[in-house]
Write an enzyme that holds these catalytic residues in place. Structure first.
Site, PDB file in Angstrom:
ATOM      1  N   LYS A  89       0.840  -1.197   0.000  1.00 20.06           N
ATOM      2  CA  LYS A  89       0.000   0.000   0.000  1.00 20.06           C
ATOM      3  C   LYS A  89       0.877   1.250   0.000  1.00 20.06           C
ATOM      4  O   LYS A  89       1.915   1.289   0.664  1.00 20.06           O
ATOM      5  CB  LYS A  89      -0.904  -0.027   1.226  1.00 20.06           C
ATOM      6  CG  LYS A  89      -1.888   1.127   1.325  1.00 20.06           C
ATOM      7  CD  LYS A  89      -2.728   0.987   2.585  1.00 20.06           C
ATOM      8  CE  LYS A  89      -3.733   2.115   2.737  1.00 20.06           C
ATOM      9  NZ  LYS A  89      -4.568   1.948   3.951  1.00 20.06           N
ATOM     10  N   SER A 164      -9.093   2.189   3.095  1.00 20.67           N
ATOM     11  CA  SER A 164      -8.221   2.869   2.156  1.00 20.67           C
ATOM     12  C   SER A 164      -7.230   1.939   1.456  1.00 20.67           C
ATOM     13  O   SER A 164      -6.529   2.360   0.535  1.00 20.67           O
ATOM     14  CB  SER A 164      -7.460   3.983   2.886  1.00 20.67           C
ATOM     15  OG  SER A 164      -6.683   3.466   3.949  1.00 20.67           O
ATOM     16  N   SER A 188      -9.555   0.035   7.301  1.00 20.62           N
ATOM     17  CA  SER A 188      -9.003   0.162   5.954  1.00 20.62           C
ATOM     18  C   SER A 188      -8.398  -1.104   5.369  1.00 20.62           C
ATOM     19  O   SER A 188      -8.070  -1.132   4.186  1.00 20.62           O
ATOM     20  CB  SER A 188      -7.954   1.280   5.924  1.00 20.62           C
ATOM     21  OG  SER A 188      -8.577   2.533   6.045  1.00 20.62           O
TER      22      SER A 188
END
Length: 481
Positions: A89, A164, A188
């Site tokens: 990420k 996210s 997330s």
């Protein structure tokens, strides 16, 4: 996008689990270089449809795959993940690779250090293939940002992937390699994993170190780093590799490395509490139905089910989470003025403004209430061994939206009200995972959240493995055609 069973064809190697890849390397059926080429091709196809990649590291991956291929050929593979691809990420640092973190003001930022999880992965032979999409600073539960645009769901490109860690979950779901690193401040990891039909695990707070690279340090007392994978065994393997003590992270726990048992077994003797709504949440009827069916499956596996065992105050979002989370978001970007934030999402600027308006007293009072919530879970785990809930109150909504403000005709907070089961677990620091447990009428995945006492990831994985065996989900994959 359609729900399909896997068939032979292009990118088959990219769809294999990490455990299957390692067995294939061991037996000589294929090489890490062949796998990496397949993964790169799958990433390019998926990115064209779903927008999951921020920065590719394909040439570095090819070079690492060549080294791994040579090592396997010589019978000397280096590490437990030798030659296995993984995505990172974009909030997590990879040395020499841009770390935009969804923020326009970071367009020229390139870290010179690896995050601790990346060091651990590379030490065990894993190959980083790309940085995946996220929203700015991980502030919302989608992966859309002014830097990378809208990330879409491989099950239906008109829907969000969630976030996210949305690029990470979408890539794993679409068969772009078996493993991904995500982060979770208010859900997330679990929200996008639920929306995309994969396994996502938020470890106990501090079990996986965040230093030295996690930018910015938003959700400071809330954010966890953890694995996203297609199978429970892969999630367990990835957690074993990245869980470590690191003095550079003040929250890091001095816990010895562990191995997790993921062989599916019955759940006799395990007492599982259930809550479909935490006593106040509005939940989509199809999510309710899937949750009730999942609870019945757990009972059939031998677990003792204790229904409706967790009820909390309906004002937790406003009185506990927002004063803490929004203040921590604002503090993370305290050095950014209005000019630096001018290119950010309007919703992000709104969160920062609200965070700056909370007082120190507001933050501390919310922290006292947070301690009360933690005490409630201590009491709960004196009565049950684990807790299960829906992961999210809805399935994936329209791509590009912040969230939904209506569920079953009732008004909810558009930012966080539709995910009432994720952020309370961040407030407590408890470990939690999501696993697929069904689909809605549109073919969109539904997730089941499993929560256990602090540092009992092993129990979560045991329950998840049993459920995976009873209700296998790997046979279903999205079709990007």
């Amino acid at each position: 996008m359609a729900r399909t069973a896997p068939t032979a064809g292009v990118h088959d190697l990219a769809k294999l689990s990490a455990t299957d890849l390692l067995e294939g390397y061991r037996s000589g059926r294929f090489t890490p270089r062949e796998v990496i080429e397949d993964v790169i091709a799958a990433l390019k196809v998926t990115h064209a449809v779903c927008n999951v990649v921020v920065t590719p590291t394909y040439e570095q991956a090819r070079a690492a795959a060549d080294r791994a291929t040579e090592a396997w050929g010589a019978g000397q593979p280096q590490g437990r993940l030798a030659g296995v691809p993984v995505t990172i990420k974009d909030l997590v640092f990879v040395a020499g690779v841009p770390a935009l973190g969804g923020a326009p003001c970071n367009r020229r930022f390139v870290p010179d250090a690896n995050a601790a999880v990346v060091v651990a992965l590379q030490a065990e032979g894993a190959i980083v293939t790309c940085k995946t999409t996220t929203c700015e600073s991980g502030y919302k539960l989608t992966a859309d940002s002014p830097v990378s645009g809208i990330t879409r769901n491989p099950w239906d490109k008109t829907r969000t992937s969630g976030g996210s860690s949305g690029g990470a979950a979408a890539a794993v779901a679409a068969g772009c390699g078996p493993l991904a690193i995500g982060t979770d401040g208010v859900g997330s990891i679990r929200v996008p994993s639920s929306f995309c039909g994969v396994v996502g695990l938020k470890p106990t707070f501090g079990l996986v170190p965040r230093s030295p690279g996690f930018s910015p340090p938003s959700w400071a007392s809330l954010a966890h780093t953890g694995p996203i994978a297609r199978t429970v065994a892969d999630a367990a393997l990835l957690l074993e590799v990245i869980a470590a003590h690191d003095l550079r992270d003040v929250a890091s726990l001095p816990v010895a490395s562990r191995r997790f048992k993921v062989a599916p077994d019955r759940l006799d003797g395990i007492k599982i509490g259930t809550s479909v709504d935490f006593g106040y949440a509005v939940v989509d009827p199809q999510v309710r139905d899937a949750f009730e069916a999942a609870s019945e499956t757990l009972a059939a596996l031998g677990a003792e089910i204790v229904p409706d065992c967790a009820r909390f105050a309906p004002d937790m979002l406003e009185r506990i989470l927002k004063p803490i989370a929004y203040t921590e978001q604002a503090a993370a970007v305290a050095n950014r003025d209005s000019i630096a934030l001018s290119a950010s999402d309007e919703d992000y600027r709104d969160v920062i403004a609200k965070g700056r308006n909370y007082s120190g007293i507001d933050y501390v009072e919310a922290s006292y209430r947070r301690a009360g919530l933690r005490a409630s879970f201590l009491e709960l785990f004196g009565k049950v061994d684990a807790l299960v809930t829906p992961t999210v109150a809805v399935t994936a909504f329209r791509a590009g939206a912040l969230g939904v403000d209506q569920i079953a005709g009732c008004t909810v907070d558009r930012h966080l009200g539709w995910s009432p089961f994720s952020w309370p677990i961040n407030l407590t620091g408890l470990p939690a995972a999501t696993i697929p447990c069904g689909f809605d009428d549109s073919g969109l995945p539904i997730g089941l959240q499993i929560v256990a006492p602090w540092l009992d990831e092993g129990l979560i994985l045991r329950i998840a493995a049993a459920f995976e065996r009873a209700r296998p989900w790997v046979q279903f994959r999205p079709s990007l055609s």
